[in-house]
Enzyme design. Sequence first.
Site, PDB file in Angstrom:
ATOM      1  N   LYS A 194      57.648 -33.233  -4.528  1.00 53.15           N
ATOM      2  CA  LYS A 194      57.234 -34.559  -3.800  1.00 53.15           C
ATOM      3  C   LYS A 194      57.160 -33.948  -2.386  1.00 53.15           C
ATOM      4  O   LYS A 194      58.357 -33.725  -1.653  1.00 53.15           O
ATOM      5  CB  LYS A 194      58.447 -35.635  -4.146  1.00 53.15           C
ATOM      6  CG  LYS A 194      57.871 -36.863  -3.753  1.00 53.15           C
ATOM      7  CD  LYS A 194      58.123 -37.191  -2.367  1.00 53.15           C
ATOM      8  CE  LYS A 194      57.852 -38.558  -1.869  1.00 53.15           C
ATOM      9  NZ  LYS A 194      57.602 -38.711  -0.245  1.00 53.15           N
ATOM     10  N   GLU A 275      71.761 -32.144  -0.113  1.00 51.41           N
ATOM     11  CA  GLU A 275      72.181 -31.547   1.078  1.00 51.41           C
ATOM     12  C   GLU A 275      72.005 -33.175   2.083  1.00 51.41           C
ATOM     13  O   GLU A 275      70.921 -33.592   2.243  1.00 51.41           O
ATOM     14  CB  GLU A 275      71.517 -30.681   1.485  1.00 51.41           C
ATOM     15  CG  GLU A 275      72.064 -30.232   2.963  1.00 51.41           C
ATOM     16  CD  GLU A 275      71.140 -29.093   3.931  1.00 51.41           C
ATOM     17  OE1 GLU A 275      71.246 -29.276   5.131  1.00 51.41           O
ATOM     18  OE2 GLU A 275      70.794 -28.342   3.151  1.00 51.41           O
ATOM     19  N   CYS A 312      70.051 -28.887  10.622  1.00 50.17           N
ATOM     20  CA  CYS A 312      71.409 -29.248   9.853  1.00 50.17           C
ATOM     21  C   CYS A 312      72.574 -28.744  10.207  1.00 50.17           C
ATOM     22  O   CYS A 312      73.537 -29.366   9.882  1.00 50.17           O
ATOM     23  CB  CYS A 312      71.144 -28.951   8.421  1.00 50.17           C
ATOM     24  SG  CYS A 312      70.568 -27.466   7.822  1.00 50.17           S
TER      25      CYS A 312
END
Length: 512
Positions: A194, A275, A312
Site C-alpha cells: 500500500k 513499528e 525513528c
Amino acid sequence: MNTFTHMLRDRDTPFHAQHLIDGRWQGEADVAFHSYAPAQNSALPWYFPEAGPAELAALTDSAAAAFSQYRHSSRAQRAAFLRQIALEIEALGAVLIDTVMAETALPQARVEGERGRTCAQLRLFAALLNEPADTVYQSAQPQRLPLPGPELRLDVVPLGPVLVFAASNFPLAFSVAGGDTASALAAGCPVIVKAHNAHPATSALVAQAIDRARRDCDLPAGVFQLVFAQQHAFAEQLLQHPVVKAVAFTGSQQLGLHFQRLIQQRVVPVPFYGELGSQNPLFLLPDQLAQHGDSFAAALAQSVLLGNGQFCTRPGLVFVPEQAETPALLQTLAASFNATSSVTLLTPKIAESYRHGCALLKGLEGVMTVAMGSSEVGEAGCQVLPRLFVTDVALWSDLPQLQQEIFGPATVLIRYRSQAELLTILPSLHGQLTATVYGTEQDLRTHAALVQQLPDLAGRLICNQMPTGVEVCAAMHHGGPFPASTDLRFTAVGTAAYQRFVRPLCWQNFGA
C-alpha cells in the site's frame, strides 16, 4: 537543468501513475489524489488512482494465485529476483533521485545514500538465500525402547501473501522495495504494497523496477503488487481480507493500534508487525559530562537535527545530570538550535503534528523552551522550527505528555540529581527502539544499577554513540517492547527480519 525540472517543463511522466495489479498497470487518475512538493508547499503535476472494491478483489486473487507457485520457488530463484530488483532500482538513475527529492525535500546526498542502503539490503537477503536452508534433522531410531523414535526434520515455510504499508520518512529503504518487502519476498511470500500518500511518484517508479525484475525472472504476476489509496477504508478492508497472512506497518501509534484491533477481529487473526514510535531515551552520566560536555553537545544537536528530526531513532528524551557543567551544556546546545532556520518536513500533516506537539510541551508547567530556530517567514505548510526544551526529572510523574513522541527536530533535556531518581522513573518509561548511555568507565561502574535495568526498556542498547543510524546486518535488532513495536521478538532491519514471514513446520518420516 536536472531531470525533475525537465519533467515539470514537459509534463513528462517517467512512470505509470496507476496501480500495479496482476502484472498490469491499471486505474484512472483521481484529481483529488496528486503528488506534493513539501519544499514549495504546492501540488506536483502527477495524479494517481484511488483503489476500490474491484482493485481489492483483483489484488487478493492475484496474490493467492502467485503464492501457490512462489512458495515452491527455490532459494536461488528468490535470490536472483532480489539481486535483479537492486539492479533495476539502480538503473533508474537520476530520475529516481530527483523524484524522491521533489516529493520529500530530502537532500541529494541523503537520497543517494538511502538508495544505496535499499539495494544493499536486497542483496543482503539474496546472500542469506545463497546459504543452505537452516533446518534441524533427527534421524529415525527404530531400535529405541520402549517406542521407536521417528525421523524428524524441522524446517520453515512461508506464511502467504504479505501486506506492507510503506513508511513516509524513508521513501526507499522502508517503502516499496524496503526491508519489509525484501524480507517477505526472500521468505517466499507475495507482497502487496500500500503506497504511502507522501511519495506516490517515487512508489510508482520503484514498483516499475520491481515489476521489470519479476518479468526478467519469469515469476508469477501477483508476486509483487502496488496499490494507491488515500482513504483508510480501503486499507482496512485489505488487511482484513483472508488472503492476507501477515501485515507490516510503520507509522503512528494511533493508526497502528487501530489496524491491530481490526486484525484481531478477523475470523482468523494474522501477525501484525507494527513499528509505532519511540522516544529513544539517552542518559548522560556525570563524569562524561564533566570530561566531554562539548563533544556530547555537538553530537546530540547533530543527531536531533539529522534528517530534520524525522528518524525513528532520534533521541527525544535526554537525561542530563544537574551539576556545575550543566549550564554550559545547555548554553552550547541552545546556541546550536538557535542558529538553525526553518526546515522542511515530509508532509503538511507531519508538520502540523510537530507544531501541535511542541505547543503542548511549551504549555506544560515546569517545561521551558530554551532554544528555537529563527525564520523571517515563521512556520507554515511543511516548514517548522527546531526546538529545545528542558525540565526536571522530579516533575516526571506529573508530565505524562513527555512520553508522546514529537516527530521532528525537537528534544527534551531532563535534569536529574542522582541515580536513584533515574531508577525511580525507569519502570514508567514506555518501550523503546533504543536506549543510550553516555559514560566513562567510572560512570558505568558507578551507575551499574541503571545499566542493568536498561535491557528491559529497549530493543537496542547503545554506549557512547548517538542512536540515529541503523546498521543493516545480521547482528541488528530494530524493534523493542511496546509501543516501539507490536511484537518485541522480531526486527524490521537485518536478516532476522525474514523470520517474521515464515513459520516452523516439522516433517515426520518424510526423509532428509
